[in-house]
Motif scaffolding. Structure first.
Motif, PDB file in Angstrom:
ATOM      1  N   GLN B  11       0.833  -1.204   0.000  1.00 28.19           N
ATOM      2  CA  GLN B  11       0.000   0.000   0.000  1.00 28.19           C
ATOM      3  C   GLN B  11       0.870   1.257   0.000  1.00 28.19           C
ATOM      4  O   GLN B  11       0.635   2.191  -0.760  1.00 28.19           O
ATOM      5  N   GLY B 139     -12.747   8.732  -3.430  1.00 30.72           N
ATOM      6  CA  GLY B 139     -11.762   7.899  -4.105  1.00 30.72           C
ATOM      7  C   GLY B 139     -12.343   6.560  -4.472  1.00 30.72           C
ATOM      8  O   GLY B 139     -13.518   6.283  -4.250  1.00 30.72           O
ATOM      9  N   THR B 140     -11.508   5.750  -5.074  1.00 26.57           N
ATOM     10  CA  THR B 140     -11.913   4.427  -5.504  1.00 26.57           C
ATOM     11  C   THR B 140     -11.030   3.418  -4.793  1.00 26.57           C
ATOM     12  O   THR B 140      -9.813   3.588  -4.744  1.00 26.57           O
ATOM     13  N   ASN B 141     -11.664   2.368  -4.260  1.00 31.42           N
ATOM     14  CA  ASN B 141     -10.873   1.328  -3.624  1.00 31.42           C
ATOM     15  C   ASN B 141     -10.470   0.302  -4.674  1.00 31.42           C
ATOM     16  O   ASN B 141     -11.304  -0.362  -5.267  1.00 31.42           O
ATOM     17  N   LEU B 142      -9.182   0.221  -4.924  1.00 30.72           N
ATOM     18  CA  LEU B 142      -8.715  -0.701  -5.957  1.00 30.72           C
ATOM     19  C   LEU B 142      -8.390  -2.077  -5.380  1.00 30.72           C
ATOM     20  O   LEU B 142      -7.832  -2.927  -6.050  1.00 30.72           O
ATOM     21  N   GLY B 143      -8.705  -2.264  -4.090  1.00 35.21           N
ATOM     22  CA  GLY B 143      -8.396  -3.542  -3.463  1.00 35.21           C
ATOM     23  C   GLY B 143      -7.051  -3.489  -2.772  1.00 35.21           C
ATOM     24  O   GLY B 143      -6.942  -3.675  -1.574  1.00 35.21           O
ATOM     25  N   MET B 145      -5.167  -0.707  -2.882  1.00 36.28           N
ATOM     26  CA  MET B 145      -4.937   0.659  -2.394  1.00 36.28           C
ATOM     27  C   MET B 145      -6.158   1.528  -2.636  1.00 36.28           C
ATOM     28  O   MET B 145      -7.057   1.169  -3.398  1.00 36.28           O
ATOM     29  N   PHE B 146      -6.161   2.668  -1.962  1.00 38.21           N
ATOM     30  CA  PHE B 146      -7.249   3.626  -2.118  1.00 38.21           C
ATOM     31  C   PHE B 146      -6.775   4.733  -3.061  1.00 38.21           C
ATOM     32  O   PHE B 146      -5.763   5.383  -2.818  1.00 38.21           O
ATOM     33  N   ASN B 149      -9.820  10.123  -6.377  1.00 38.64           N
ATOM     34  CA  ASN B 149     -10.269  10.373  -7.751  1.00 38.64           C
ATOM     35  C   ASN B 149      -9.579  11.575  -8.395  1.00 38.64           C
ATOM     36  O   ASN B 149      -9.194  11.526  -9.554  1.00 38.64           O
TER      37      ASN B 149
END
Lengths: 251, 295
Positions: B11, B139-143, B145-146, B149
């Motif tokens: 991360q 934001g978007t959680n990419l799994g 990491m965060f 946007n």
């Protein structure tokens, strides 16, 4: 034509031919900073003729072409091109009146291919050649189209520099020593091109040191020395004036 | 996993990579403008940082005084600053082209001090906040990491603009005039191109890019009269590493050094502020013309 012998004694006088004067330089003075390099140069270029400026290195021939194109700003006198006064005009405006310039160092752009170089100058008038026509005139250029411009041989670069201004529609060409340093076979090829351009109505001002070559393509010669036109010799009288010429051009 | 091996959680690594990419995007946009200006004007534009700051400030002013939001500002602010830049070029820079690079550098350095001084006088040294536009908040959680946007948006816009400028220069007719003008402007003008006007527009384009970077930076950093001063020193190092005068070099080096900075922040944070200058010193010793520069 009988008048021409006496014409030769009045450099810069209007020609007796009926062809209108396309480019007329009168009492042109030019300066590089403090130094005065052209001292009242005068000559006329009738439309449709090939005219040479013959003279030694440093006589002022190249400077004269640069004055016509406006690349040398410190200039006085008069330069009229199809009736328009060019003194005081910016180079890009002068070019757009229909003048094509091929500099002595050829000016091929290293960051471009041969073809990009050929396509670079904008069209300034209708009636320019198409790329195909130029390739027909210079078949070598087509083969080298994708090569870097400055990787071409000297002769090819010269052809590119001439071909480049044929696309633009300019009908009056200023060619600065196009044969300099080239092999005789290439010089002959360039001579043929100049004759073909003349036949199709182009007006050409040719700066030369090589009067052998000049005599094969030109209608008249202006002898330049110390920033002045000393004499006008019609091509037909060139051989009668050989001794004088040798004297002017001797190193 | 290599991350575990180095004792760094993925991360943190990816987070710093993203931060590095953002800085790198700013470096790329700014050094691209500098390279454009240097190529055509023969001037090292020291005012670039101040014009970047102006971009951020004009955007903030448009919002604060006129209520003009981020989206129109993205176009409007660079346009305003570009016009200001073109006025500088016409009235001052154009008088220096026949002189040594040094004079242009001195003049633009002076201009930078004046511009930054003026904003300091008007707004002091405290930073102003520019809110992130509504639609790009969160934001978007990419799994793994965060991903905020707005930051993703900045990287995408910067990449698009860089590619667009590169395409414009390398693949269009006007771009070919620009390249020719960099190499032999005199002959180009003798072909009928209005070179002085082209020079003014090129300066406008370079300045516009700087201002656009400022607008993009405003919601991330604080809008501050000296924000350009800090930025420009790093960007000059980037330009030296990439090699002055190469567009592609400017873009690639900018992004790369941003990322290198990011990684350094993970593995050896103490050096993160200096790593660019260390690389610059090494490049200067081994390849003085820069990674992409021509001899």
């Amino acid at each position: 034509m009988t008048l021409e012998a006496s014409e030769s004694e009045r450099p810069g006088a209007h020609p007796a031919d009926s062809a209108p004067v396309e480019l007329s330089v009168q009492d042109l003075h030019a300066y590089y900073g403090e130094s005065h390099v052209l001292h009242g140069m005068s000559f006329d270029v009738p439309r449709g003729e090939v005219v040479t400026l013959l003279g030694r290195n440093g006589a002022g021939k190249t400077t004269c072409l640069k004055c016509i194109m406006g690349l040398l700003r410190q200039r006085k006198g008069s330069i009229r091109f199809s009736g328009t006064e060019l003194i005081g005009m910016q180079p890009h405006r002068i070019a757009r009146l229909g003048l094509g310039f091929c500099p002595e160092e050829r000016g091929i752009y290293a960051s471009m291919t041969a073809e990009e170089n050929l396509l670079l100058p904008p069209k300034i008038q209708e009636g320019g050649m198409s790329v195909e026509e130029i390739y027909r005139l210079f078949p070598n250029l087509k083969e080298r189209a994708k090569s870097q411009g400055t990787k071409l041989s000297g002769g090819e670069q010269q052809m590119l520099a001439i071909g480049r201004i044929l696309r633009t529609g300019a009908k009056t060409l200023l060619l600065d020593e196009p044969t300099e340093g080239l092999a005789p076979v290439i010089v002959r090829q360039i001579g043929d091109i100049i004759k073909r351009l003349r036949a199709s109505g182009y007006t050409i001002v040719l700066v030369e040191q090589n009067f052998q070559f000049a005599s094969t393509v030109a209608d008249r010669h202006y002898i330049v020395e110390d920033g002045k036109v000393m004499e006008m010799i019609p091509n037909a009288d060139l051989h009668a004036n050989m001794d004088k010429l040798r004297e002017y051009l001797a190193v | 996993m290599i991350f575990d091996l180095l004792g760094v959680p993925p991360q943190a690594l990816l987070g710093q990579l993203l931060l590095g990419l953002i800085n790198g995007s700013f470096y790329a946009l700014l050094s691209l403008g500098l390279a454009l200006i240097f190529g055509m004007l023969n001037i090292i534009n020291f005012a670039h940082g101040a014009l970047y700051m102006m971009g951020a400030f004009v955007s903030w002013m448009l919002l604060t005084y006129l209520g003009i939001p981020f989206w129109p500002s993205l176009i409007l602010a660079p346009l305003i600053v570009a016009l200001f830049g073109m006025a500088l070029e016409r009235t001052m820079l154009s008088k220096l082209y026949h002189l040594d690079h040094l004079y242009g550098l001195l003049l633009t350095f002076g201009l930078a001090l004046i511009i930054e001084g003026a904003f300091r006088t008007m707004y002091g040294v405290s930073g102003r906040v520019y809110p992130i536009p509504e639609i790009l908040r969160g934001g978007t959680n990419l799994g793994f990491m965060f991903l905020p946007n707005y930051r993703a948006f900045v990287v995408v816009v910067a990449l698009f603009v860089c590619l667009g400028v590169w395409f414009f220069i390398e693949r269009t007719r006007i771009g070919s005039y620009l390249r020719a003008g960099t190499e032999n402007p005199e002959l180009l003008q003798a072909f009928g191109i209005n070179v002085p006007r082209m020079i003014t527009l090129t300066y406008g384009l370079g300045v516009g890019l700087a201002a656009l970077t400022g607008v993009l930076a405003a919601p991330i950093y604080q809008v501050h009269p000296l924000m350009g001063f800090h930025m420009i020193i790093v960007v000059f190092a980037v330009v030296v590493i990439g090699g002055l005068g190469s567009m592609l070099g400017a873009i690639v080096t900018g992004l790369l050094l941003g990322v290198v900075e990011g990684f350094t922040r993970v593995f050896y944070p103490e050096a993160s502020a200096t790593v660019v200058f260390i690389i610059m010193a090494i490049v200067l010793l081994l390849r003085p013309q820069g990674l992409f520069g021509k001899r």
